[in-house]
Design a protein around this motif. Sequence first.
Motif, PDB file in Angstrom:
ATOM      1  N   GLU A  77      23.725  91.452  -3.207  1.00  0.00           N
ATOM      2  CA  GLU A  77      23.705  90.927  -4.563  1.00  0.00           C
ATOM      3  C   GLU A  77      22.393  90.193  -4.839  1.00  0.00           C
ATOM      4  N   ASP A 123      22.403  86.352  -4.445  1.00  0.00           N
ATOM      5  CA  ASP A 123      22.382  85.948  -3.028  1.00  0.00           C
ATOM      6  C   ASP A 123      20.958  86.004  -2.471  1.00  0.00           C
ATOM      7  N   GLN A 124      20.253  87.073  -2.846  1.00  0.00           N
ATOM      8  CA  GLN A 124      18.889  87.252  -2.328  1.00  0.00           C
ATOM      9  C   GLN A 124      17.955  86.159  -2.837  1.00  0.00           C
ATOM     10  N   TYR A 133      18.670  82.950  -1.175  1.00  0.00           N
ATOM     11  CA  TYR A 133      18.177  83.019   0.211  1.00  0.00           C
ATOM     12  C   TYR A 133      16.670  82.743   0.266  1.00  0.00           C
ATOM     13  N   PHE A 134      15.925  83.433  -0.608  1.00  0.00           N
ATOM     14  CA  PHE A 134      14.470  83.223  -0.622  1.00  0.00           C
ATOM     15  C   PHE A 134      14.150  81.764  -0.981  1.00  0.00           C
ATOM     16  N   LYS A 154      16.074  79.155  -0.445  1.00  0.00           N
ATOM     17  CA  LYS A 154      16.462  78.299   0.698  1.00  0.00           C
ATOM     18  C   LYS A 154      15.388  78.347   1.787  1.00  0.00           C
ATOM     19  N   LEU A 155      14.826  79.531   2.001  1.00  0.00           N
ATOM     20  CA  LEU A 155      13.758  79.657   3.005  1.00  0.00           C
ATOM     21  C   LEU A 155      12.548  78.813   2.639  1.00  0.00           C
ATOM     22  N   LYS A 156      12.373  78.614   1.344  1.00  0.00           N
ATOM     23  CA  LYS A 156      11.244  77.786   0.890  1.00  0.00           C
ATOM     24  C   LYS A 156      11.642  76.322   0.732  1.00  0.00           C
ATOM     25  N   GLY A 161      13.575  78.171  10.634  1.00  0.00           N
ATOM     26  CA  GLY A 161      14.140  79.076   9.631  1.00  0.00           C
ATOM     27  C   GLY A 161      15.191  80.029  10.167  1.00  0.00           C
ATOM     28  N   GLU A 181      18.617  79.743   8.541  1.00  0.00           N
ATOM     29  CA  GLU A 181      18.786  80.344   7.216  1.00  0.00           C
ATOM     30  C   GLU A 181      19.008  81.850   7.342  1.00  0.00           C
ATOM     31  N   PHE A 197      22.409  83.688   6.146  1.00  0.00           N
ATOM     32  CA  PHE A 197      22.375  84.778   5.166  1.00  0.00           C
ATOM     33  C   PHE A 197      22.917  86.070   5.785  1.00  0.00           C
ATOM     34  N   GLN A 227      26.295  87.931   4.559  1.00  0.00           N
ATOM     35  CA  GLN A 227      26.230  89.312   4.057  1.00  0.00           C
ATOM     36  C   GLN A 227      27.088  90.221   4.930  1.00  0.00           C
ATOM     37  N   LYS A 268      30.594  89.824   3.926  1.00  0.00           N
ATOM     38  CA  LYS A 268      30.861  90.452   2.624  1.00  0.00           C
ATOM     39  C   LYS A 268      30.950  91.978   2.702  1.00  0.00           C
ATOM     40  N   TYR A 313       8.313  89.094   2.493  1.00  0.00           N
ATOM     41  CA  TYR A 313       8.703  87.823   1.873  1.00  0.00           C
ATOM     42  C   TYR A 313       9.210  86.831   2.908  1.00  0.00           C
ATOM     43  N   LEU A 314       9.976  87.398   3.836  1.00  0.00           N
ATOM     44  CA  LEU A 314      10.579  86.515   4.831  1.00  0.00           C
ATOM     45  C   LEU A 314       9.531  85.874   5.725  1.00  0.00           C
ATOM     46  N   ASN A 320       7.901  82.279   5.420  1.00  0.00           N
ATOM     47  CA  ASN A 320       8.601  81.071   5.857  1.00  0.00           C
ATOM     48  C   ASN A 320       9.328  81.203   7.183  1.00  0.00           C
ATOM     49  N   VAL A 321       9.425  82.421   7.696  1.00  0.00           N
ATOM     50  CA  VAL A 321      10.131  82.625   8.970  1.00  0.00           C
ATOM     51  C   VAL A 321       9.282  83.510   9.860  1.00  0.00           C
TER      52      VAL A 321
END
Lengths: 313, 454
Positions: free
Chosen positions: A87, A90-91, A94-95, A97-99, B8, B11, B15, B19, B22, B239-240, B243-244
């Motif tokens: 979803e 959610d994404q 998540y992004f 929260k990482l920041k 990180g 997180e 996540f 997921q 879900k 993107y990840l 920060n990770v």
Amino acid sequence: MSLEVKELVKSYGDKTVVDHLSFSLKEPGVYALLGTNGAGKTTSIRMILGMLAKDSGEVLWKGKPMDSMNMNIGYLAEERGLYPKYELMDQLLYFAKLKGVAKDVAKERIAYWAKRLEVEEYLYPKQTKGKKKEKPKMADQLSKGNQQKIQLMAALISEPEILILDEPLSGLDPVNTDLFKEIIREEIAKGKYLIMSSHQMATIEEFCKDITILNRGKVVLQGDLNEIKKSYGRVNLFIKCDEEFDDVIAKHGLEVLNDTPDGKQLKVTGEEQAKHFLKDLLAADKTVVRFELREPSLHEIFVEKAGAQHEEE
Amino acid sequence: MKKNDYRGWQEVFRFSFMQGVKQKSFTGFLIFMCVLLILGPIALTFFQSGKEPEETKVTVQKLYIFDEVNLAIDYENAFEGTDLSDVDVEVRSDITYEEYKTNIEELEDTKDLGVQIGYEDLGYFQLNFVRPAKADLSDEECDMVIDTFVTFFEEAKRKAIDVTEEQMAFINQAVNTEVLFTDESGAIIEEEEAAEGISMDEYFILLGGIMVCLMIITLNGSSVANAIVTEKSTRVVEYLMINVRPMALIVGKILSCICLTLIQFGVMGVSYLISTVIQKALFSQEQIDATMDSMSALQAFQGLNVVNIILCILIILMGILFFSILAGLAGASVSKMEELAEGMKVYQMVQVIGSYIGIGICIMEMMGGVNPLIINICGLIPISTPFIVPAMLLTGRMTVMVALIGFVLLTLLTVLLYIFAARVYESMIFYNGKVLKLKDILTISGVRSGKGGK
């Protein structure tokens, strides 16, 4: 001096993909990192962001080594990245929260950007009276342009100090292109530092003051865009007459670069030759409807610099 | 960039975990297993208890005794106080058992049985029963008469020789024997422990155990590899990574997969407990015990105790960790989802070898037995440890010590693999090209010298 990139080098085996790249952003604004495909732009950006280990060189932020994990950086990658089957909300959370953005703050910002970028319907499923609530949307249910908007939201959600935009306008329709440009202008106005990479030279000219052109990892041109253009001189003459004027062109021995319904683009040596050419046109009783003398465009400079290197290789 | 920066990972874990929860496949499988584990045992006990033993109608009229041992036993009262009190008993001495046997076989309308009570030279009593083959007597009623009489005879015999029940129980204890072998000089030589085969039930239990381990490890491995390829192919990783760091990413993913597996097992365990509670409320203890007894295959779990269960869980978790790191590397070696099968070849080969060793041991056990030394050696090979040790330990075919050594070796290999992964993962995660071969990955790690590639 806020962002300083010094002598970045990255090699894979005996292939150097970034060769001693240096540039700096002295004040808020947009810096353009240009180059042909495979020139080393993305690798440079990854090293600046700390995603990829550099062989040598350093990246400084306000005089200290930059650690992306402790900084607020927004990044819009060239190749868009969203989980296709998760979803969207959610994404984004998540992004965020990482920041390090708190959930409630993130939700507020998502709501703001969703409205601004006109993607509310994908993030907040509707519930019509008497009907079952719609399921939240997944990324693979969105068009490319809308996915790009979600990406931009992910990049802006932390209100970053530095924003790196890799091909931000590619694949967007004119309406969304204008929307993105407007947002970029707002970020510049907020005093953000932006690094932009794009193949749309007109966009670069619109936003960027300083540029670096990379070719095969090497810097082939660097500096203030206006200064670079000035150094080339006003050698492009755009002219349109109601009558045919090929005889006057032949008399002056000028090279026709382009011939379009909007007129001809001629290569002149400078303002003097252009003035003589105009004088002769008027003397020959031609009706001049367009006369424009200007410096080469960034596109032409880019093709000259990057294209020449390509041909050499 | 610090490769061992783990900031990180929580997180990523949260996540990935959420997921995973879900996912329809996760919830679907969990609901299916819960329903099966709650309702299955209840249904089994219900059907077992529903099978009320049919009351056997005894039509036998008389039992003739041919006593050849002359113990002071009053056979006339053999069925007194039992359900067979209507059956008469008569001691015959007018004819021999053999004569009676010859006559009775020809009779159709008789409802009598005969029993010869003898004592064999080898030192035991022998009771031979005879029934008219053509008479209308059921096997069940004959068996009932025989069982009741044998019980009576055992009791009467004990009383006749004047020993207490405890003394009789002591006398009846099994006698163990050991045969010692000597060489030419007379010295005792140790005989290799005799390898005994396993029953078909035990074979299925062992094979089932290995298959369960294989299923858990495969599911975890493939989900880690899939998650990594998805992030690579969709470029989410770009993107990840701001920060990770790569290792935090893989650690978060693996731990979430392990947690999802543990939750599945935990919920399954709780479901079974709920089922037990419901069974206790609905059925008597005898009915539940009878159901358990009917599942003879469960008798194979001779090593079922808390320590062994904990050790097995640890070994399976370490196995999941080992194969998940391997799967993570396999996932990072490809750039597109459609190339994953090719990238997973090495991973699958290691997994197949490990599990096939276990399956091979099972088959050999069923065909006549495997030397325990071979089972131990196979259990100590780290790639086969998670497949062999849990099943062998719980069925009592491996000692706790060997299982512990296996666990330690597997842990060491996992740590080494993790160190290797930490060296290559960062370069591999951004790799975008054809599928990386093992030699390419070794080159990236610096184990082999060679040219790298973008």
